[in-house]
Design a protein around this motif. Sequence first.
Motif, PDB file in Angstrom:
ATOM      1  N   GLY A   2       3.361 -16.639   9.784  1.00  0.00           N
ATOM      2  CA  GLY A   2       2.477 -16.708   8.620  1.00  0.00           C
ATOM      3  C   GLY A   2       1.057 -16.318   8.959  1.00  0.00           C
TER       4      GLY A   2
ATOM      5  N   ASN B 280      -0.820 -21.744   5.097  1.00  0.00           N
ATOM      6  CA  ASN B 280       0.199 -21.300   6.046  1.00  0.00           C
ATOM      7  C   ASN B 280       1.594 -21.813   5.714  1.00  0.00           C
ATOM      8  OD1 ASN B 280       1.897 -21.922   8.673  1.00  0.00           O
ATOM      9  ND2 ASN B 280       0.641 -20.143   9.083  1.00  0.00           N
ATOM     10  N   THR B 281       2.555 -20.896   5.798  1.00  0.00           N
ATOM     11  CA  THR B 281       3.973 -21.210   5.713  1.00  0.00           C
ATOM     12  C   THR B 281       4.656 -20.267   6.688  1.00  0.00           C
ATOM     13  OG1 THR B 281       3.626 -21.495   3.342  1.00  0.00           O
ATOM     14  CG2 THR B 281       5.888 -21.524   4.092  1.00  0.00           C
TER      15      THR B 281
ATOM     16  N   ASP C  32      -1.009 -15.909   0.616  1.00  0.00           N
ATOM     17  CA  ASP C  32      -0.613 -15.895   2.021  1.00  0.00           C
ATOM     18  C   ASP C  32       0.555 -16.842   2.325  1.00  0.00           C
ATOM     19  OD1 ASP C  32      -2.525 -14.028   2.290  1.00  0.00           O
ATOM     20  OD2 ASP C  32      -3.800 -15.134   3.694  1.00  0.00           O
TER      21      ASP C  32
ATOM     22  N   ALA D 129       4.996 -14.699   5.433  1.00  0.00           N
ATOM     23  CA  ALA D 129       5.850 -14.812   6.624  1.00  0.00           C
ATOM     24  C   ALA D 129       7.158 -14.035   6.463  1.00  0.00           C
ATOM     25  CB  ALA D 129       6.130 -16.285   6.935  1.00  0.00           C
TER      26      ALA D 129
END
Length: 758
Positions: free
Chosen positions: A404, A409-410, A739, A743
């Motif tokens: 990510g 975040n992931t 975002d 990922a």
Amino acid sequence: MAGHRIEIRGTVQGVGFRPWVYRLARRMGVVGRVRNDPRGVTIEAFGSQAILGLFVKELQGDALHAAQIVELRETTIPDEELDAFLIESSAASGHRALSIPPDLATCEDCTREVLDRHDRRFGYAFTNCTACGPRFTIATGIPYDRAATTMSGFAMCAACQAEYDDVGDRRFHAQPNACPECGPALSLDRLDGQAPSKVNPLAGAAELLSRGAVVAVKGLGGFHLACDARDGAAVRRLRERKHRDEKPFAVMVASLDAAQALAKISADEEALLRAAERPVVLLRGRQDAGLPVEVSPETKLFGLFLPYTPLHHLLLDAVKRPLVMTSANVSDEPICYENDEARQRLEGIADAILLHDREIAMRCDDSVGRVIAGVPTIMRRSRGFVPKPFYLARPVARPVLACGAHLKNTFCIAMGDTAYFGPHIGDLETVAAFDFLEEAVERLQTILEVRPDVIAHDLHPGYLSTRYAKTRDDVTLVGVQHHHAHVASLMAEHGIQGPVLGVAYDGTGFGEDETSWGGEFLHCSLERYERMATFRPIRLAGGDLAMREVWRIGYALLHDAYDGAPPIDSLSLLGEVSSKSIELVKNMIERELNAPQARGVGRYFDGFGALALGRARSTYEGQVAIAWDQIANESVSDSYPFEIDRARIPWEVDLRPAVRAAVHDLGAAVPAGDVSARFHNAVVEATAELVEALWADQGDLPVALTGGVFQNAWLAAGIEKQIINKNRVLRHSEVPPNDGGIALGQALIADAVLGDKG
Ligand code: ZN
Ligand code: ZN
Ligand code: FE
């Protein structure tokens, strides 16, 4: 007698689908079998044509809410002499199902039971069945059965065990099955030094809430902080204690009717609210909602959600009013999930904690969705979605972990023809968030029984996600350009390999030239991309500081548009800022001192918004951009001028003429809503003009609209409308445009780049 094979695709595993089919078949006198297969469920059913017709109709109905049937295919098969209907085990059919399903919102049957005075589960906060309840958040290992959950310490009573063992029961193999006799129990801890309450914990919490207290409530994936959403003073207290200035709070309401009293809700929004994943849904508040301004101080857009645990249902039933429910954390740290941790970290924030003795094994924040210009879009894919499989059109050649980006975040693991997103980690700005990332990756690897030796990461060397990738030994690292990853995520969502024309608009992303990109037109396949066009860069005086002090971006736009001599006296924005600060920023820009160039379209929204709204500062990411979008006057259809500089490679969108026109309008006291509309229209038209020009060059490639800026509904809808060939416009739905969705693209690009190697 006739025989039908019925193949069902969609969300049909881990939701109690097979036992439900079994009970349905028994009831209708259908014989045969049901089993999981790699992509869903296969049923072989035998009976009269008429009965089989009714059986299929029932299967397609809405009876099992948590199941979502995407496709149902029927074929005729030879009749078999059978006398019963059976559930075939996964092992027998040679298929290893995903071991742990996602958490599911309480089903209607269980809700009815906990509110029914005559039911043995009346008032019981941990009621669940095969169609609902905790899964991922209580699992401690694999395979998913009771011994490997945080329910292992609770022995089922005879009544619960009988339900668990009876294939005809709704609780057949419901791993967290429990009742007041044998299961977890609630307690209420006071943190404000007052004597502990003697009453039942739920009633005690409800009473505190109705008196304006802040109560932490242990949920599925972590603690929430709750207070009475109608009590302005209580909400203000919560804001002060949580150090949260202006970002809207989410509100939980008991029913759809209650939601409708607070917000305008379309049919798509209703479906999103009612989905088994129960995301928080961003909606436009009603003028007459009766909520205090403290809930959402300066935008009409705020989050609403329906209860997703029995505890929520019972709490709302007791307080009889909407509740603010916000993640229990301080600023942007990960959500609290352990009892002791909550007692410590929430002291001084919550007056009391409503907690229980069923541990949360893995924290998992609420998911968030929004209908953006007609498309239901998941903006944060977490509780309810993790670890739901995301099917890939083309399998990856090896397992890949993708780390990510930085904000929201992931991470994601792709293996075979499936990708799995981890839970929302949040902004990777603290040690706690980094630790959470590490722990959550380990856990998903365990669940999937895989340890990828290819790791994809963002190109930004400073991101903690990149640093995390570099802590892993003996792996192949693949750096992936941020906007290429955005586009690839959207390609994956639509099951296409490219090439596409990617339009990636966001706040920032590390470019190959080590500057900040974010207004990118990319000719993309998974293996490679070519940068066709971008936006003219803006100098961010003070770097990241400019994201909070958005007047710096506004000033930079002026400085550029007026060749260093902008008419600052005519603008209210800069009245708020001292002339010394302006002078300083001017100097930084001219000398190029700590004033990096950035091309993010999000920065243009910040800068224009600051100028037109006269707002110098932003207290959370995207605040000004959201306010700016919300005020746009829909009846204004003209736009500001812009230029496209085709002498440069890549081409460059130049919005300096738009800045000058906006300054002229503001000087003539044109309302900010009109200025906003004209600015939006300029971005729409510039985008459409570039798409047409690139189409003329490259052929009519599908246009992939991605990046956080496409959470802006005006922009998404406008561009879709301007690009005549509408069916060639791809938008996000299941994978976040921001975002949080990146990922998936990182993983697929890394796999494609490595090809047959490694
Ligand atoms: Zn249930
Ligand atoms: Zn029991
Ligand atoms: Fe981005």
